[in-house]
Motif scaffolding. Structure first.
Motif, PDB file in Angstrom:
ATOM      1  N   THR A  19      -0.914  37.818  -3.669  1.00 32.80           N
ATOM      2  CA  THR A  19      -0.891  37.328  -5.043  1.00 32.80           C
ATOM      3  C   THR A  19       0.189  36.269  -5.175  1.00 32.80           C
ATOM      4  N   HIS A  50      -1.785  47.562  -7.766  1.00 29.40           N
ATOM      5  CA  HIS A  50      -1.093  46.278  -7.730  1.00 29.40           C
ATOM      6  C   HIS A  50      -0.862  45.707  -9.130  1.00 29.40           C
ATOM      7  N   VAL A 108      -1.267  33.831 -12.686  1.00 34.26           N
ATOM      8  CA  VAL A 108      -1.415  34.801 -11.598  1.00 34.26           C
ATOM      9  C   VAL A 108      -2.683  34.470 -10.834  1.00 34.26           C
ATOM     10  N   PHE A 119      -4.577  35.941  -7.666  1.00 34.82           N
ATOM     11  CA  PHE A 119      -4.597  36.980  -6.624  1.00 34.82           C
ATOM     12  C   PHE A 119      -5.775  36.760  -5.693  1.00 34.82           C
TER      13      PHE A 119
END
Length: 302
Positions: free
Chosen positions: A268, A289, A166, A168
């Protein structure tokens, strides 16, 4: 009057009085035992020297005023030599003011030229970082870039590791006592970076359980600035610095200008096997989020 008494009454140091004696401005009499003895007028002399020096005159330039007082005048300012010293000091100041004004104007011209060059550079960079629809990035390969992370490592974007990563991106996080860019509150999507970072912090373990192998924050702020944020907020994941917006240029990620800075828009990327698997953009609620991401991971188990 002894030197210590003169120093006490005039508020100057004994060392300064010794210097005035050396240059012949305030000269004591010598007693038979060798001690210095100052006349009462010495108080007026020293006080006048101090007041003139406070106006910017040098010690030597106070000499005409001292001589004026010693001649019996009621004020050290009334003698012709004193008036001439004032006029000369004013002329010198006016010349200095003219020189400083010219220097200021040259600096302003240089600043204007530099600002124009920066605007041109930013304009060119905005053309290079085209406003690509982030959703169209799905399937795109990450560039072979290395960025510095707050844990001291160098993050190679094309080789983040096995599983889902991930990444972001956010504009910037504020710092206590440091003003945000002018008009920050009115820029759509600018606010909420700290809340988003804290949301990822609070749900970090849950996100890993849901299927995220690792989490990175990305911004155009310096690594030093980011390290302070990690420490202050207690973030369990590293932040990655991209002050030159190299990833934005390579993938066409969206950016915006805030004052003198160009910053990432909030989005993201879910990355797997070096490619973009999914994009979240726009992100309407930064604080929530992490929940949104966790739900997506739960629905897209590998």
């Amino acid at each position: 009057m002894r030197v210590s008494e003169l120093a006490r009454r005039t508020g100057v140091t004994v060392r300064a009085l010794r210097y005035y004696e050396t240059v012949g401005l305030v000269v004591p009499r010598r007693r038979a035992n060798g001690y210095r003895e100052y006349d009462p007028i010495s108080v007026r002399l020293v006080e006048h020297i101090r007041s003139l020096m406070a106006l910017g005159l040098s010690v030597e330039e106070t000499r005409p005023f001292v001589e004026c007082l010693l001649s019996g005048a009621d004020s050290g300012d009334v003698c012709p030599a004193s008036l001439a010293t004032y006029r000369r000091a004013i002329d010198q100041l006016e010349q200095r003011i003219t020189q400083l004004a010219e220097q200021r104007d040259r600096l302003r011209a240089q600043l204007d030229a530099a600002a124009q060059l920066r605007m041109q550079a930013q304009s060119g960079r905005r053309r290079a970082i085209a406003a690509v629809d982030p959703v169209r990035l799905v399937g795109a390969e990450l560039p072979d870039l290395e960025l510095v992370a707050t844990d001291g490592s160098r993050v190679r974007l094309r080789a983040l590791g096995q599983g889902r990563s991930v990444l972001f991106g956010y504009p910037l996080t504020g710092r206590p006592g440091v003003d945000l860019p002018e008009g920050w509150e009115t820029i759509p999507g600018a606010r909420g970076c700290t809340e988003q970072a804290c949301g990822f912090r609070d749900r970090h373990a849950d996100l890993l359980k849901a299927g995220a192998a690792r989490i990175y924050g990305l911004s155009a702020q310096s690594s030093g600035y980011q390290r302070e944020v990690v420490h202050r907020l207690g973030l369990p994941y590293p932040l990655v610095a991209d002050p030159r917006l190299t990833l934005a240029a390579a993938l066409g990620l969206p950016t915006f200008d805030a004052g003198e800075m160009t910053l990432y828009r909030r989005l993201t990327l879910i990355v797997a096997n070096g490619r973009v698997e999914h994009v979240f953009f726009p992100i309407e609620e930064p604080a929530g989020h992490a929940e949104q991401l966790m739900q997506w991971l739960a629905e897209h188990q590998i």
